[in-house]
Design a protein around this motif. Sequence first.
Motif, PDB file in Angstrom:
ATOM      1  N   ALA A  76     -18.904   3.213   2.297  1.00 47.98           N
ATOM      2  CA  ALA A  76     -18.437   4.376   1.541  1.00 47.98           C
ATOM      3  C   ALA A  76     -16.968   4.252   1.193  1.00 47.98           C
ATOM      4  N   GLU A  77     -16.624   4.732   0.000  1.00 42.32           N
ATOM      5  CA  GLU A  77     -15.223   4.780  -0.416  1.00 42.32           C
ATOM      6  C   GLU A  77     -14.642   6.139  -0.051  1.00 42.32           C
ATOM      7  N   VAL A  78     -13.446   6.130   0.520  1.00 47.32           N
ATOM      8  CA  VAL A  78     -12.783   7.371   0.907  1.00 47.32           C
ATOM      9  C   VAL A  78     -11.303   7.278   0.554  1.00 47.32           C
ATOM     10  N   ALA A  79     -10.691   8.444   0.458  1.00 48.86           N
ATOM     11  CA  ALA A  79      -9.239   8.539   0.342  1.00 48.86           C
ATOM     12  C   ALA A  79      -8.771   9.189   1.633  1.00 48.86           C
ATOM     13  N   VAL A  80      -8.092   8.435   2.477  1.00 43.53           N
ATOM     14  CA  VAL A  80      -7.784   8.884   3.823  1.00 43.53           C
ATOM     15  C   VAL A  80      -6.294   9.082   3.994  1.00 43.53           C
ATOM     16  N   PRO A  81      -5.837  10.277   4.334  1.00 40.64           N
ATOM     17  CA  PRO A  81      -4.419  10.444   4.657  1.00 40.64           C
ATOM     18  C   PRO A  81      -4.070   9.701   5.927  1.00 40.64           C
ATOM     19  N   CYS A  82      -2.825   9.204   6.005  1.00 44.56           N
ATOM     20  CA  CYS A  82      -2.422   8.372   7.137  1.00 44.56           C
ATOM     21  C   CYS A  82      -2.591   9.079   8.468  1.00 44.56           C
ATOM     22  N   SER A  83      -2.469  10.391   8.505  1.00 47.25           N
ATOM     23  CA  SER A  83      -2.503  11.128   9.763  1.00 47.25           C
ATOM     24  C   SER A  83      -3.852  11.056  10.458  1.00 47.25           C
ATOM     25  N   PHE A 142     -14.014   2.012   3.055  1.00 48.78           N
ATOM     26  CA  PHE A 142     -12.926   1.310   2.382  1.00 48.78           C
ATOM     27  C   PHE A 142     -12.127   2.280   1.529  1.00 48.78           C
ATOM     28  N   VAL A 143     -10.887   1.901   1.279  1.00 47.87           N
ATOM     29  CA  VAL A 143      -9.973   2.671   0.437  1.00 47.87           C
ATOM     30  C   VAL A 143      -9.509   1.769  -0.690  1.00 47.87           C
ATOM     31  N   HIS A 144      -9.634   2.220  -1.929  1.00 49.39           N
ATOM     32  CA  HIS A 144      -9.087   1.472  -3.057  1.00 49.39           C
ATOM     33  C   HIS A 144      -7.581   1.678  -3.083  1.00 49.39           C
ATOM     34  N   LYS A 187      -5.331  -7.227 -10.093  1.00 49.78           N
ATOM     35  CA  LYS A 187      -6.401  -7.577  -9.169  1.00 49.78           C
ATOM     36  C   LYS A 187      -6.684  -6.400  -8.232  1.00 49.78           C
ATOM     37  N   PRO A 188      -7.965  -6.093  -7.998  1.00 48.65           N
ATOM     38  CA  PRO A 188      -8.297  -4.952  -7.128  1.00 48.65           C
ATOM     39  C   PRO A 188      -7.986  -5.238  -5.664  1.00 48.65           C
ATOM     40  N   VAL A 189      -7.203  -4.375  -5.061  1.00 49.45           N
ATOM     41  CA  VAL A 189      -6.885  -4.480  -3.637  1.00 49.45           C
ATOM     42  C   VAL A 189      -7.550  -3.309  -2.921  1.00 49.45           C
ATOM     43  N   VAL A 190      -8.283  -3.607  -1.856  1.00 47.12           N
ATOM     44  CA  VAL A 190      -8.907  -2.556  -1.050  1.00 47.12           C
ATOM     45  C   VAL A 190      -8.506  -2.725   0.403  1.00 47.12           C
ATOM     46  N   ARG A 191      -8.646  -1.641   1.148  1.00 47.79           N
ATOM     47  CA  ARG A 191      -8.409  -1.652   2.594  1.00 47.79           C
ATOM     48  C   ARG A 191      -9.717  -1.325   3.295  1.00 47.79           C
ATOM     49  N   TYR A 192     -10.289  -2.297   3.981  1.00 47.95           N
ATOM     50  CA  TYR A 192     -11.459  -2.060   4.814  1.00 47.95           C
ATOM     51  C   TYR A 192     -10.997  -1.457   6.135  1.00 47.95           C
ATOM     52  N   GLU A 193     -11.776  -0.528   6.650  1.00 47.12           N
ATOM     53  CA  GLU A 193     -11.430   0.120   7.911  1.00 47.12           C
ATOM     54  C   GLU A 193     -12.644   0.155   8.842  1.00 47.12           C
ATOM     55  N   TRP A 194     -12.373  -0.058  10.137  1.00 42.78           N
ATOM     56  CA  TRP A 194     -13.384   0.058  11.185  1.00 42.78           C
ATOM     57  C   TRP A 194     -12.966   1.186  12.117  1.00 42.78           C
ATOM     58  N   LEU A 195     -13.915   2.067  12.463  1.00 39.93           N
ATOM     59  CA  LEU A 195     -13.602   3.258  13.246  1.00 39.93           C
ATOM     60  C   LEU A 195     -14.324   3.254  14.598  1.00 39.93           C
ATOM     61  N   HIS A 196     -13.657   3.866  15.568  1.00 36.27           N
ATOM     62  CA  HIS A 196     -14.269   4.102  16.884  1.00 36.27           C
ATOM     63  C   HIS A 196     -13.773   5.454  17.378  1.00 36.27           C
ATOM     64  N   GLU A 197     -14.721   6.318  17.678  1.00 34.96           N
ATOM     65  CA  GLU A 197     -14.404   7.677  18.145  1.00 34.96           C
ATOM     66  C   GLU A 197     -13.444   8.389  17.192  1.00 34.96           C
ATOM     67  N   ASP A 215       0.870  -1.173   0.000  1.00 35.53           N
ATOM     68  CA  ASP A 215       0.000   0.000   0.000  1.00 35.53           C
ATOM     69  C   ASP A 215       0.914   1.232   0.000  1.00 35.53           C
ATOM     70  N   PRO A 216       0.949   1.997  -1.086  1.00 31.66           N
ATOM     71  CA  PRO A 216       1.861   3.147  -1.141  1.00 31.66           C
ATOM     72  C   PRO A 216       1.509   4.227  -0.120  1.00 31.66           C
ATOM     73  N   GLN A 217       0.246   4.260   0.316  1.00 28.08           N
ATOM     74  CA  GLN A 217      -0.158   5.268   1.280  1.00 28.08           C
ATOM     75  C   GLN A 217       0.353   4.958   2.686  1.00 28.08           C
ATOM     76  N   THR A 218       0.233   3.698   3.081  1.00 28.22           N
ATOM     77  CA  THR A 218       0.598   3.300   4.437  1.00 28.22           C
ATOM     78  C   THR A 218       1.953   2.609   4.511  1.00 28.22           C
ATOM     79  N   ARG A 219       2.505   2.273   3.372  1.00 25.90           N
ATOM     80  CA  ARG A 219       3.771   1.540   3.283  1.00 25.90           C
ATOM     81  C   ARG A 219       3.672   0.147   3.907  1.00 25.90           C
ATOM     82  N   SER A 220       2.485  -0.404   3.903  1.00 24.20           N
ATOM     83  CA  SER A 220       2.265  -1.743   4.441  1.00 24.20           C
ATOM     84  C   SER A 220       2.491  -2.786   3.363  1.00 24.20           C
TER      85      SER A 220
END
Length: 207
Positions: free
Chosen positions: A193-200, A176-178, A109-119, A46-51
Amino acid sequence: MLSESEQVFITALRAAADAWRAEPADTWVWRLWDEPPLLIAVSLADPQTRSGLGIFGVHLIDGRMRGDRLHSQLYDLPERPSSVAVDSTGGPSELVGRCASWFEAVLRKPVVRYEWLHEGAVYADRYLFADSGEGLTQRYVRSLAPWGQADRLTAAGHVHGKGWIQTAGLGVPDRFVHVRGDRDQAVIPAGVAEVAVPCSTSGIRYE
């Protein structure tokens, strides 16, 4: 040291790669343990998170090509083939074409990142191939999760090894993030919902 025939194969494969309609990835070629098979691999990230998301490659030996997701340290093929596995035999030109097609298919192949949020913070995420639903990697941070959730998930059996919470027990993700690949081939749960989220903005630190 590559043999002459292997060098010819790699040169032909590199030429075929110039026509790939896919995002780039780190690639390398070497011989495992200084003996056959020859290994050709790509590393998805993932170029955004470097994971790191996994290493995918082929073993070539005696006119046979076997490919799949590889062990992250030993680079062995898995005992149980994944959805991207390939096993093919043929002459050099045939295998070059099949090898090139396989790598292009993996890279697209499409890679996505699912995210779960709290507060407002991401406390868990999961990367997956969004066409097949096959998981790649996941994270869960107990200190950021809703109070008591980890205990409930553990009691329900959504745990692996030494207390590693499995995100499969979290239900539908909040967003999720594509990450890479063919977005139009991604299958996403309804209402996510699809979002583009900065790591910060993420509660999880990506290092």
